[in-house]
Design an enzyme around this catalytic site. Structure first.
Site, PDB file in Angstrom:
ATOM      1  N   LYS A   1       2.457   4.466   1.286  1.00  0.00           N
ATOM      2  CA  LYS A   1       2.773   5.010   2.611  1.00  0.00           C
ATOM      3  C   LYS A   1       2.627   6.529   2.511  1.00  0.00           C
ATOM      4  O   LYS A   1       3.442   7.210   1.900  1.00  0.00           O
ATOM      5  CB  LYS A   1       4.206   4.630   3.020  1.00  0.00           C
TER       6      LYS A   1
ATOM      7  N   GLU B   1       0.821  -1.202   0.000  1.00  0.00           N
ATOM      8  CA  GLU B   1       0.000   0.000   0.000  1.00  0.00           C
ATOM      9  C   GLU B   1       0.859   1.257   0.000  1.00  0.00           C
ATOM     10  O   GLU B   1       1.986   1.255   0.514  1.00  0.00           O
ATOM     11  CB  GLU B   1      -0.902   0.020   1.246  1.00  0.00           C
TER      12      GLU B   1
ATOM     13  N   PHE C   1      -7.333   2.007   5.236  1.00  0.00           N
ATOM     14  CA  PHE C   1      -6.564   0.802   4.914  1.00  0.00           C
ATOM     15  C   PHE C   1      -6.924  -0.389   5.786  1.00  0.00           C
ATOM     16  O   PHE C   1      -6.382  -1.471   5.614  1.00  0.00           O
ATOM     17  CB  PHE C   1      -5.054   1.055   4.977  1.00  0.00           C
TER      18      PHE C   1
ATOM     19  N   LYS D   1       7.061  -0.953   6.989  1.00  0.00           N
ATOM     20  CA  LYS D   1       7.132   0.249   6.159  1.00  0.00           C
ATOM     21  C   LYS D   1       8.475   0.286   5.441  1.00  0.00           C
ATOM     22  O   LYS D   1       9.521  -0.040   6.015  1.00  0.00           O
ATOM     23  CB  LYS D   1       6.922   1.513   6.994  1.00  0.00           C
TER      24      LYS D   1
ATOM     25  N   ARG E   1      -2.635   9.868  11.113  1.00  0.00           N
ATOM     26  CA  ARG E   1      -3.447   8.678  11.361  1.00  0.00           C
ATOM     27  C   ARG E   1      -4.819   9.090  11.891  1.00  0.00           C
ATOM     28  O   ARG E   1      -4.937   9.973  12.749  1.00  0.00           O
ATOM     29  CB  ARG E   1      -2.726   7.800  12.398  1.00  0.00           C
TER      30      ARG E   1
END
Length: 520
Positions: A211, A209, A295, A372, A216
């Site tokens: 980043k 996905e 997500f 990540k 958040r």
């Protein structure tokens, strides 16, 4: 319970690096608390009062340094009541009332108790009594299963309430703690991988996905009621009407969604993180709009999904919010994943996340299920001090002293931070103006050419790498560090650890050899 028992216990916790010894010290105190003392006491142990921010600074508190009590008399209840009064007063005469409350606390506290209260009220409490240790102590004190205690804390997002249920309720009461739509859940966290290929080697078939360099958000909807929480579970619903509108148009009745929000420019590209945070922190809507990118999904119409594999959760997310999904591909092919990562970078994003499809949602935990991958090393560090600028920067606080988290106290005080470098690069005039005012309010003492500050401000730092250092206790120093952004959305407890930085050294090695040649 007398507050002196809390103070004595925290001294014992501070003076040991043994996790077992910390639990041994904390458990008897937790067990001895009265039911109505449990939540306030956990707030004192973690420097997180149940009332939230008390609105008092170091300078104000140090001015109360006159006479103190010779013997302990303050109770946990006394302090809790005083904290409530501090947060409840307002309007004309409130300053005088707050001064009266603080003076009363200072006069009734012993010297040692007042020093601890200052650290509690300002959030600067380096005791090593971090959440994991306290959870173990709660399990010991209540004779409950540790896994059940940890799960309740993760799903409730409330350590104090978890302690109350564990210590006062039954095992069934603890097991019954689950997701509640409208109550924030501790977010799942990610680890770091050096490359997409490395990440896929760990995760297997994965959702790869974008980043995003955003903030958040956790979005809860119950019928026509929507609440939006930050990473730290602060409620910002009133600040993000556009996200509320998106949630209200989803074909659901009850849902909990996890995602990011960021602002876009006129061409649809991401604006700088500072723009997003400026809009995210606004009390009223501004010209810059925020767009949510979801997500994950934790709950859907009466069904908790956190224990289901990511593949199942993403199916449900696609069903109800496909147009708001974060860009992603599902693959175990390294070349396809690398191509997607290049696409993410070309679109102006940070990199990619690689998430194992078989993984459950481990709320509040950082593991290898989410990885990540960013081409430039960035780390969340904590500002320990600032130096006064010179030349063009005269009158500003400029050079930042940066620290990594040291949860076990391997290189200093348990639960504290170890310095890993300095930087003055990447600071705009606006940032210099902001940080000068911000850190002036957080001063705790002098250092050569500047001031020490409360270590609760997180800053994202980009670096070219690290190298061995004999100057810093952790044995590692940053190379060519520059400020990327201040992270008001992240607490210091989520900063990167010294071990994470040391892992970048060849072999993750011990401190030896030459010192750093450049800190930036």
């Amino acid at each position: 319970m007398l507050f002196s028992e809390i103070e004595t216990t925290l001294v014992a916790v501070t003076n040991t690096r043994s996790r077992l010894a910390k639990v041994d010290a904390l458990a008897p105190v937790l067990r001895a608390l009265a039911p109505d003392e449990i939540v306030p006491a956990v707030g004192l142990l973690t420097a997180a009062p149940r009332q939230g921010r008390l609105g008092v600074g170091w300078r104000t508190l140090w001015q109360r340094g006159g006479s103190h009590a010779d013997a302990p008399s303050l109770t946990v209840g006394d302090i809790d009541a005083s904290f409530s009064r501090l947060t409840e007063v307002g309007g004309a005469g409130s300053a005088a009332i707050r001064t009266e409350v603080l003076d009363g606390l200072a006069e009734r506290a012993t010297v040692a108790e007042w020093q601890l209260l200052i650290r509690v009220m300002t959030g600067e409490l380096r005791t090593g009594a971090l959440e994991g240790v306290l959870l173990d102590a709660i399990a010991r004190a209540s004779d409950r299963d540790g896994a059940a205690v940890r799960r309740a804390a993760m799903l409730s997002g409330d350590l104090g309430e978890t302690a109350r249920v564990a210590l006062v309720g039954s095992a069934d009461d603890l097991a019954a703690v689950g997701l509640v739509v409208g109550r924030g859940v501790q977010p799942m966290l990610a680890s770091t991988a050096a490359s997409v290929s490395e990440a896929l080697g760990i995760s297997g078939r994965a959702s790869v996905e974008y980043k995003l360099d955003g903030a958040r958000v956790q979005v809860h909807r119950h019928g026509d009621e929507v609440r939006v929480f930050t990473r730290t579970l602060a409620d910002v619903t009133h600040r993000v009407p556009e996200i509320v509108e998106v949630a209200l148009h989803l074909p659901v009745s009850d849902v909990i969604l996890d995602g990011e929000t960021l602002s876009l420019d006129e061409d649809g590209g991401p604006r700088p993180f500072q723009d997003t945070m400026a809009r995210f922190g606004a009390e009223t809507a501004r010209e810059i709009a925020l767009r949510p990118w979801f997500f994950d999904i934790l709950h859907l119409d009466g069904r908790d999904l956190v224990d289901e594999p990511l593949s199942s959760r993403l199916e449900e997310l696609d069903r109800i919010a496909a147009s708001w999904r974060i860009p992603a591909v599902t693959t175990d092919d390294g070349e396809a994943a690398e191509a997607f990562a290049r696409e993410a970078l070309a679109a102006g994003h940070e990199g990619v996340m690689v998430k194992g499809l078989d993984a459950a949602y481990t709320a509040g935990r950082r593991g290898k299920s989410w990885l990540k991958v960013k081409p430039v090393h960035t780390f969340d560090l904590v500002v320990l001090g600032v130096e006064r600028g010179s030349g063009r920067r005269a009158g500003w606080y400029s050079n930042l002293h940066l620290g990594a988290r040291d949860p076990e106290g391997r290189f200093g005080e348990p639960g504290g931070f170890v310095m890993v470098g300095k930087t003055f690069k990447g600071l705009t005039d606006d940032l210099l103006t902001w940080q000068t005012a911000h850190f002036a309010e957080r001063e705790t003492g002098e250092l050569p050419g500047g001031i020490r500050v409360v270590p609760d401000t997180v800053v994202e730092i980009a670096i070219d790498g690290v190298q061995r250092s004999v100057r810093y206790p952790g044995g590692v120093a940053l190379r060519f560090a520059r400020v990327k952004a201040y992270r008001a959305d992240k607490p210091a407890v989520d900063a990167d650890t010294i071990d994470t930085l040391r892992s970048l050294l060849p072999g993750g090695g011990a401190a030896s050899g030459s010192d750093e040649t450049s800190e930036g």
